[in-house]
Design a protein around this motif. Structure first.
Motif: not given
Length: 555
Positions: A526-544
């Motif tokens: 969480s100290d290295l980026s805004v989200t502290g996370g890694f892009v994920n297509a599966y999660n992104a499609l569900l949220l979209a």
């Protein structure tokens, strides 16, 4: 920059000799005709899923299998790749290259009257109408020093400079300091390599005389057993260097790289821009370039494009991320630093010709015509275009060290449809975050696969590579995939979906990237980026899906 995007070098195996404390290997390995040459664990790992496959990929394969099997994409997404050039005829990009249907190929006319003649697949901003192209360029600080030294080289203190010119004077000082540091470093490297080569030649001569051939292999050297003390010393030295990562071929490549750096990138007298014959400080001077979208160096833009759009499921090469996608080829990044003007015009070309996403796998530390780029990215935002940019490979904190282009405009405003991307590796643990990747709690949005990436190489070949240059098209590919099924989202909404759907590991720590001045240390993600996370297509499609349904319910 320490590790440019243009397949320069990354530090790896140790070589403790003649002051050369580390021996670098190329960030792109030599291309091969088939991905069968690679360890299968590296091929397409960026498509795998952290949950199902226990690999820190993007969940793309899972998304196709579980979420998209019964759905059809609603829109073809055009991704403009602003890069070094693209092999548009690669076997794994067949049918995926954007075509300007308003232009008649090869008739020498500007049929669509957009200012570019025969721009069937895009445009090259690094050449002229006669077909001459630029491959090498200086770094921006070299160009700044060349311009500003005649004005400020005899100034002893800032107090001698008129107030209005003091920002320019500070730029001069910073460019001079950077130039002198880089020049000294590469001159020292050249001297060290020369000393090392002298020892290498002596060792090879001893071994060749004993083996009675100059064309010996490592295996031949390993078999040597003799009472001759000199031969055994040569054997031990040679095998020791080999075990530390040295091959003669890699050494010669490093020598060539160092010579190129000194003769081209750091040469104050080198000015290839005369080929173009424009004024790079005048944005309205646009009558230059050609329709050669490959150019002399398609080795960077080709793998970038492959990660976004490589044909899936054809049992050939790699699987790109998005299927309903086309690549618009824009050549504006030389081997050296790009010009702000070329980037600004390439962004405007992409927007005006229908690009939905612009992939920008490049960057630099100085931006003298930043206003050109600022206006272009503001224009892209106003036209609902998503901009995806590489965080850089200097292992530096972008919150503290300038890295251009940037979403932060000259007036402090920020582009909302901009995603900044760092690089990660396949597995959890201390090396999850790439040791070369830039980072920033305020400036880098998320991370994506960028280590041991297998992608396309020109001439129907394939190669393995590292860099935020390659994590960036992974994000562009995921964005294109999501947008093709949910075009109802705006660019800024799509960005929000990608950022809110990242995979996070709140308790996981990794080693921070290591710069020239700072060693690696244990940090929270969480100290290295805004989200502290890694892009994920599966999660992104569900949220979209959820976001689009909410939008429909409100309308």
């Amino acid at each position: 920059m320490k590790i440019p995007y243009r397949y320069i070098l990354r530090t790896s195996a140790s070589l403790l000799l003649a002051g050369l404390s580390v021996f670098p290997v190329f960030a792109q390995e030599d291309p091969v005709p088939s991905v069968a040459a690679f360890d299968p664990a590296y091929v397409n790992w960026y498509n795998l899923d952290p949950v199902q496959d226990k690999v820190q990929g993007t969940g793309v394969n899972r998304a196709y299998k579980e979420l998209l099997g019964n759905k059809k994409p609603k829109k073809t997404i055009v991704v403009a790749v602003i890069d070094s050039g693209i092999d548009i005829f690669h076997e794994d990009l067949k049918g995926r290259i954007w075509v300007n249907k308003k232009e008649v190929a090869g008739n020498g006319q500007d049929d669509d009257q957009n200012g570019y003649v025969d721009d069937v697949h895009g445009w090259g901003f690094l050449g002229n109408a006669q077909g001459e192209n630029i491959r090498y360029e200086t770094y921006e600080y070299v160009r700044l020093l060349r311009k500003l030294a005649p004005v400020y080289q005899h100034v002893n203190a800032i107090s001698e400079v008129p107030l209005a010119q003091q920002p320019e004077y500070k730029t001069y000082l910073r460019s001079k300091q950077t130039y002198e540091k880089e020049l000294a470093k590469h001159q020292q490297t050249k001297e060290t390599l020369a000393a090392f080569e002298q020892v290498l030649n002596q060792v090879q001569d001893v071994l060749a005389a004993h083996l009675k051939t100059k064309d010996f292999t490592v295996q031949d050297v390993q078999k040597i057993s003799t009472p001759d003390e000199n031969v055994m010393k040569a054997r031990a030295w040679y095998l020791g260097r080999f075990n530390q990562g040295l091959t003669v071929e890699a050494f010669q490549k490093y020598k060539e790289y160092t010579d190129t750096f000194l003769e081209k990138h750091l040469n104050l007298a080198f000015n290839p821009r005369t080929v173009i014959a424009d004024n790079p400080e005048v944005i309205s001077d646009t009558k230059y370039g050609n329709n050669d979208v490959a150019g002399p160096r398609p080795t960077h833009g080709t793998p970038v494009s492959g990660l976004i759009a490589g044909l899936r499921g054809n049992n050939l090469g790699i699987d790109g991320i998005a299927e309903n996608v086309q690549i618009m080829a824009l050549r504006a990044v030389p081997e050296g630093d790009e010009y702000d003007k070329d980037i600004a015009l390439a962004i405007r070309y992409a927007v005006d010709n229908g690009a939905h996403i612009i992939n920008m796998s490049f960057g630099k530390g100085f931006s003298p015509q930043k206003a050109f780029v600022d206006e272009a990215v503001k224009y892209a935002e106003s036209k609902n275009v998503l901009l995806v940019h590489a965080a850089g490979n200097e292992a530096s904190n972008n919150d503290q060290v300038p890295h251009f282009p940037t979403r932060v405009l000259g007036d402090g405003a920020q582009i909302r449809s901009w995603i900044e991307v760092g690089a990660t590796s396949r597995t959890l643990g201390k090396d999850l975050v790439a040791p070369f990747s830039n980072y920033g709690k305020q400036t880098v949005d998320l991370f994506a696969p960028g280590v041991d990436i297998v992608s396309l190489a020109p001439g129907n070949k394939y190669a393995k590579m590292d860099g935020t240059s390659f994590s960036t098209p992974v994000v562009s590919g995921v964005a294109a995939l999501v947008w093709s099924y949910y075009p109802e989202l705006t660019a800024s909404e799509l960005k929000e979906v990608l950022l809110k759907s990242v995979v996070v590991y709140p308790k996981e720590t990794a080693l921070s990237p290591a710069s020239e001045t700072e060693a690696r240390k244990k940090v929270k993600l969480s100290d290295l980026s805004v989200t502290g996370g890694f892009v994920n297509a599966y999660n992104a499609l569900l949220l979209a899906e959820k976001q689009v349904n909410q939008k429909k319910a409100k309308s």
